[in-house]
Enzyme design. Sequence first.
Site, PDB file in Angstrom:
ATOM      1  N   ASP A 245      -3.051 -18.567   0.889  1.00 46.50           N
ATOM      2  CA  ASP A 245      -4.060 -19.250   0.060  1.00 46.50           C
ATOM      3  C   ASP A 245      -4.812 -20.303   0.875  1.00 46.50           C
ATOM      4  O   ASP A 245      -6.044 -20.397   0.822  1.00 46.50           O
ATOM      5  CB  ASP A 245      -3.432 -19.826  -1.223  1.00 46.50           C
TER       6      ASP A 245
ATOM      7  N   ASP B  68      -6.372  -7.082   4.257  1.00 48.68           N
ATOM      8  CA  ASP B  68      -7.481  -6.436   3.553  1.00 48.68           C
ATOM      9  C   ASP B  68      -8.375  -7.499   2.923  1.00 48.68           C
ATOM     10  O   ASP B  68      -9.598  -7.499   3.082  1.00 48.68           O
ATOM     11  CB  ASP B  68      -6.924  -5.497   2.474  1.00 48.68           C
TER      12      ASP B  68
ATOM     13  N   LYS C 277       3.076 -15.663   2.967  1.00 49.36           N
ATOM     14  CA  LYS C 277       3.314 -16.428   1.737  1.00 49.36           C
ATOM     15  C   LYS C 277       4.809 -16.757   1.720  1.00 49.36           C
ATOM     16  O   LYS C 277       5.554 -16.390   0.800  1.00 49.36           O
ATOM     17  CB  LYS C 277       2.886 -15.587   0.511  1.00 49.36           C
TER      18      LYS C 277
ATOM     19  N   ASP D 292     -12.470  -8.947   4.263  1.00 48.08           N
ATOM     20  CA  ASP D 292     -13.725  -8.977   3.480  1.00 48.08           C
ATOM     21  C   ASP D 292     -14.266 -10.404   3.420  1.00 48.08           C
ATOM     22  O   ASP D 292     -15.469 -10.635   3.540  1.00 48.08           O
ATOM     23  CB  ASP D 292     -13.511  -8.472   2.041  1.00 48.08           C
TER      24      ASP D 292
ATOM     25  N   TYR E 127       0.803  -1.214   0.000  1.00 45.44           N
ATOM     26  CA  TYR E 127       0.000   0.000   0.000  1.00 45.44           C
ATOM     27  C   TYR E 127       0.840   1.269   0.000  1.00 45.44           C
ATOM     28  O   TYR E 127       0.367   2.329  -0.407  1.00 45.44           O
ATOM     29  CB  TYR E 127      -0.904   0.042   1.237  1.00 45.44           C
TER      30      TYR E 127
HETATM   31  C1  IPM Z   1     -10.369  -1.204   3.875  1.00 43.08           C
HETATM   32  C2  IPM Z   1     -10.569  -0.639   2.501  1.00 43.08           C
HETATM   33  C3  IPM Z   1      -9.363   0.239   2.138  1.00 43.08           C
HETATM   34  C4  IPM Z   1      -8.142  -0.649   2.190  1.00 43.08           C
HETATM   35  C5  IPM Z   1      -9.479   0.951   0.791  1.00 43.08           C
HETATM   36  C6  IPM Z   1     -10.728   1.800   0.702  1.00 43.08           C
HETATM   37  C7  IPM Z   1      -8.260   1.779   0.490  1.00 43.08           C
HETATM   38  O1  IPM Z   1     -10.754  -1.652   1.566  1.00 43.08           O
HETATM   39  O2  IPM Z   1     -10.285  -0.438   4.849  1.00 43.08           O
HETATM   40  O3  IPM Z   1     -10.315  -2.434   4.018  1.00 43.08           O
HETATM   41  O4  IPM Z   1      -7.828  -1.341   1.216  1.00 43.08           O
HETATM   42  O5  IPM Z   1      -7.471  -0.662   3.230  1.00 43.08           O
HETATM   43 MN    MN Z   2     -10.853  -3.643   2.442  1.00 42.01          MN
END
Ligand code: IPM
Ligand code: MN
Length: 354
Positions: A221, A245, A189, A249, A141
């Site tokens: 993975d 990240d 990894k 999700d 990042y």
């Molecule tokens: C999160 C989001 C951010 C990230 C984006 C919006 C830059 O996806 O907070 O998880 O990737 O960190």
């Molecule tokens: Mn995210």
Amino acid sequence: MSKHVVLLPGDGIGPEIIDATQDVLIHLSNKFNHTFTFEKQDIGGSAIDLYGTPLPDQTVEACKVADAVLLGAVGGPKWDKNPSHLRPEKGLLGIRKALDLYANLRPVKGFPALVSASPLKEDIIKGSDLLIVRELTGGLYFGTPSERVESGNAVVDTLYYKRYEMERIIEKAFQSAQIRRKKLTSVDKANVLESSKLWREIVEEKKLDYPDVEVHHELVDAAAMKLITNPTDFDVIVTENMFGDILSDEASVLTGSLGMLPSASLAENGVGLYEPAHGSAPDIAGKGIANPIATILSAALLLRYSFNMEREAEAIEKAIDKTIAAGYHTADLKLENGKCLGTKELTEIIKEYI
Ligand code: IPM
Ligand code: MN
């Protein structure tokens, strides 16, 4: 107690969920005899529109002197074609870096009343309760160079970590595991990446200081697969920025909706920032139907970690448990027998339970 909170509503549904959460915090402060003051600042696309930058200086300055920061979400199609330094997300990354918010804690807990809202089988997700500890200020990042090269015919992103950046997040994860079920899964990894090899070495070094914590190493993975096939095997997961990240999700599926997942971003010494793990959902912005729960749960984390108000944090968490158990929800949760409400109506119910 008197506390000052900077609100960063941002874009899309950000302003709606921040208003709902401010409402809950005011209600709570009256109940518990605290004085919370609030100040709104701009970030993301809305800051680009107003000031030509996703992170104005006054926003950073206000956050630095606040007792805590609560953020909604940034981004939207309006700014998608902007050059990368003028993308809303740069505002979010910029504030994380400016406040040195290296530790992103994302608790993932399935609500019993929501097991049917998850596409995963009930007997797989039942009882899942884990914490993702994501490194937030390093890795891909932030590494430079990150650009098109060779006249646009090639591209480079840089995965760069200093040893101390890995050490501090790994220590944070060990400490988090010690006050939970004492099981730490380090995700990397290491069969491919040099950065992961160093990461694994540091985990092995640090585990000598935490003999009560059981440590497992998992390749990312395989971890991604196990997270949705055996989620109850996990307690604390620690990983670098990008892997964290992606896995967070994925883990949100265990809770029925990404709209349920809060997060806390903490510095070593300094102000903490709290935000839902979801994005700005531009497709439903302004409709009054956004799920405020991830942000309200983030406010509970704010009370716990920044203000040391455990009772108040629990009051919010219990109110949300009761709201969900009673069948109230927003449209993102597909529940057969529930009562689907808008953002404001759901917030009123949560306040009543507080
Ligand atoms: C999160 C989001 C951010 C990230 C984006 C919006 C830059 O996806 O907070 O998880 O990737 O960190
Ligand atoms: Mn995210």
